[in-house]
Every structure is written in C-alpha cells, then in structure tokens.
Design an enzyme around this catalytic site. Sequence first.
Site, PDB file in Angstrom:
ATOM      1  N   THR A  57      -0.718   4.415   0.145  1.00 46.16           N
ATOM      2  CA  THR A  57      -1.644   5.504   0.493  1.00 46.16           C
ATOM      3  C   THR A  57      -0.982   6.566   1.373  1.00 46.16           C
ATOM      4  O   THR A  57      -1.170   7.766   1.170  1.00 46.16           O
ATOM      5  CB  THR A  57      -2.885   4.920   1.202  1.00 46.16           C
ATOM      6  OG1 THR A  57      -3.584   4.129   0.262  1.00 46.16           O
ATOM      7  CG2 THR A  57      -3.806   6.008   1.716  1.00 46.16           C
ATOM      8  N   CYS A  72       0.837  -1.189   0.000  1.00 48.59           N
ATOM      9  CA  CYS A  72       0.000   0.000   0.000  1.00 48.59           C
ATOM     10  C   CYS A  72       0.880   1.250   0.000  1.00 48.59           C
ATOM     11  O   CYS A  72       1.874   1.303   0.714  1.00 48.59           O
ATOM     12  CB  CYS A  72      -0.839  -0.043   1.264  1.00 48.59           C
ATOM     13  SG  CYS A  72      -1.619   1.488   1.635  1.00 48.59           S
TER      14      CYS A  72
HETATM   15  P1  5GP Z   1      -1.008  -6.822   4.107  1.00 43.64           P
HETATM   16  O1  5GP Z   1      -1.497  -8.013   4.878  1.00 43.64           O
HETATM   17  O2  5GP Z   1      -0.430  -7.205   2.788  1.00 43.64           O
HETATM   18  O3  5GP Z   1      -0.089  -5.956   4.923  1.00 43.64           O
HETATM   19  O4  5GP Z   1      -2.289  -5.906   3.824  1.00 43.64           O
HETATM   20  C1  5GP Z   1      -3.377  -6.382   3.096  1.00 43.64           C
HETATM   21  C2  5GP Z   1      -4.394  -5.251   2.923  1.00 43.64           C
HETATM   22  O5  5GP Z   1      -3.810  -4.144   2.209  1.00 43.64           O
HETATM   23  C3  5GP Z   1      -5.594  -5.600   2.096  1.00 43.64           C
HETATM   24  O6  5GP Z   1      -6.537  -6.395   2.765  1.00 43.64           O
HETATM   25  C4  5GP Z   1      -6.139  -4.227   1.731  1.00 43.64           C
HETATM   26  O7  5GP Z   1      -6.921  -3.659   2.761  1.00 43.64           O
HETATM   27  C5  5GP Z   1      -4.868  -3.405   1.604  1.00 43.64           C
HETATM   28  N1  5GP Z   1      -4.520  -3.178   0.184  1.00 43.64           N
HETATM   29  C6  5GP Z   1      -4.450  -4.067  -0.823  1.00 43.64           C
HETATM   30  N2  5GP Z   1      -4.067  -3.490  -1.981  1.00 43.64           N
HETATM   31  C7  5GP Z   1      -3.900  -2.179  -1.704  1.00 43.64           C
HETATM   32  C8  5GP Z   1      -3.530  -1.046  -2.483  1.00 43.64           C
HETATM   33  O8  5GP Z   1      -3.240  -1.118  -3.679  1.00 43.64           O
HETATM   34  N3  5GP Z   1      -3.505   0.156  -1.846  1.00 43.64           N
HETATM   35  C9  5GP Z   1      -3.830   0.271  -0.527  1.00 43.64           C
HETATM   36  N4  5GP Z   1      -3.829   1.493   0.026  1.00 43.64           N
HETATM   37  N5  5GP Z   1      -4.136  -0.782   0.261  1.00 43.64           N
HETATM   38  C10 5GP Z   1      -4.184  -1.992  -0.331  1.00 43.64           C
END
Ligand code: 5GP
Length: 357
Positions: A183, A181
């Site tokens: 953001t 992410c």
């Molecule tokens: P991880 O477990 O990989 O740290 O986080 C997974 C979460 O990241 C997902 O469930 C979703 O909420 C968030 N996420 C997935 N793709 C994106 C993206 O392209 N941008 C953002 N801001 N969040 C993402």
Amino acid sequence: MRIESGKKYDFSDVLIRPKRSYLPSRKKVTLEREYKFMHSKHVWQGIPIMAANMDGVGTLKMAKSLEEHLLFTCLVKNYQYKDLKEHSLNPEYFSISTGIGQQDLKRLEENLSKYPEIKFITIDVANGYSEAFGDFVENIRGKYPDKTIIAGNVVTSDMTQELILRGADIVKVGIGPGSVCTTRIQTGVGYPQLSAIMECADAAHGLGAHIIADGGCTSPGDVAKAFGAGADFVMLGGMLAGHDEGGGDIITETYTSSRVDNESKEPIYETKQFVEFYGMSSDTAMDKHHGGMANYRSSEGRTVKIPYRGKVESMVLNILGGLRSTCTYVGARRLKDLSKCTSFITVSKQYNDVFEK
Ligand code: 5GP
C-alpha cells in the site's frame, strides 16, 4: 495541503529501556489477560495474540492449534458455518471475517443464524475511512448486540473513536506496515505503526474499548514493543505463515551449493523447502477469490516464497518466551503491566547483524 512535522515512530525506531525489578524469573510472568468488551459486554480471557485473517494463516487448523495456547485466530472470509462446526473450535478463540459487500452480508447472516455460538465478528476492509464502512459496522452492531465486533483498519485516533461509537468493541490498527503489503508503495498512504498503536490505543482506552496492533511485527521483540505501546491485542500474519497449519503447498527447490564433493569434484546439491505466502489484496489472492483483479484496481499486496517452518507451536513458544523475557527486563509481573512499565528510547541501530551479511 499541509504537513504535520511531529516525529512518528516505527518498531525499528525504538528499543525498550531495561529497568531494575524484583522479578525472580520469566516463569513468574503471566501473559493471560482478561478484557470486558465495551458493547458486547463479553468477558474474554486468553493470551491476546491473533493470527491474521489471511490465506495460509487464518485457517481452521491454525485456530485449532492456537486455541490450545489460548491464542486467537481471525479466520479468513470464505469459511462456511459447516466447516466451523466440523472443526469444533472453541468460540472464545476465533472470529469469522467479513467484508462490507452484499454477498459478504448474506454469508455473515447465514453463518450467524446457523452457528449462533460464534462470538466474534471481524469486519475487515483495507481502508476503514469510508462512510460505508462505518454504516456497515453500525448496522451489524444493531443486529447483533451481544457479538464482539472487531473493525478496521485505521491508524488515527479520530477514526478509532468513530468506529467505537458506531459499535466496534475492538479496532484494528495498521495501514501499510504488513510483511506482504505494498500500500505505501502503491499509494503513498500509511502511518508508522508504533505511533499509530500509541495514538489509537489512547483514543480507544478513553472510551473503554480495545485495539489490535495489526501488521509489521517481524520478531518477538516487535510483538513486545506493540504491547508496550498500548496494544490490547497483536495480530500476526507473516510471523505465523509458512507453518503446517496454514495449509499451503510445500515447494521443494534444489540448489547447487558452493561446496564441491571431494572425490567426484561435482558440486553438492542442496534442497530447500518453501511455502507461498501472499497479501489478501495481491494478484494471487484476487485470482483465487475474485476470479482476477478488476481493471479499476491495482494490487496492494505481494506474493513471496518463505521458508517452510514446520509446526506453528515452536513459533508460538518462541514468541511467548520472548514476551515473558521482555516483561522481566522491565519489571512487569503481568502482560497487563507491560505498557505501564515501558519506556522507549529512540535508536539509530536495532541490533548487531555482522554475521547476517
Ligand atoms: P504482517 O504480520 O504479515 O506484517 O501483517 C499482517 C497484516 O497485513 C494483515 O493482518 C492485514 O492487515 C495486512 N495485509 C494482509 N494482506 C495485505 C495486502 O494484500 N495488502 C495490504 N495493504 N495489507 C495486507
């Protein structure tokens, strides 16, 4: 403009303090939970860890594999009821996903009419603070009173309660902590994940609803911290990516290693295997699903190559083993008791990384 000065915490700011306990072994720890969802009244039993609805993670094969361990999968948006039926998934352990556009609504309604056994609907947007999102949740609640609705993402107690009152049974919590992410870089918006979980769990539990800690877990220890902070479910993207069940292509790359063959004096070549993983708001996802990025938007996700990790089962067993161990360190016989038994301490160092440099 104003500034809130109270400290907010991330997983990396804390550790869990060990406590004396009578628990003889981690074998005795129960990770299964039973929840009754606020609006749907559905009673669910399982281990409350979820695969994220991301490409390479929220796949049908992942759902098939995770349900054997009683784990849950939020499937990516683009599946049709035919795909779901073909894989004969257990409806207790998967959710279909939808956005809030007209096309999304059409697909959701079609899937639910052709496959009424579906029990869970995930309504997923990057920014859960818009009025249109709340309206969509309310509309779906009105149309499908007995489905369990997951809605997100938000990070504050006011919006957690708003979504619950609009009809969500489970609120998905996390803005910006995810492994792919961007953001926080792109917008400057976010909320440290441990504090977000604590505050949103408190807000939801007061109303009889549930939350998912979504994003930012990088190890079984982080999963334990999320449960310790009050999460009812923990959602994982990156930790479950790179496995066979995600379905991505395996990329093999050859490297010249620093070692040299003794006889030929030629450098020794090594191969490493990778899988591509990307955020659902990344350029890669936009190209794949929407024919490119609209020019008024910018990418809020990255594309990375992560080591290929074989079957997901070994990762699942590793996470569950870690969680059981956390429970024994704090005297929690059941995952249910973990948050009650957790005292966090703030730290300036997480672990010794001397051999990682
Ligand atoms: P991880 O477990 O990989 O740290 O986080 C997974 C979460 O990241 C997902 O469930 C979703 O909420 C968030 N996420 C997935 N793709 C994106 C993206 O392209 N941008 C953002 N801001 N969040 C993402």
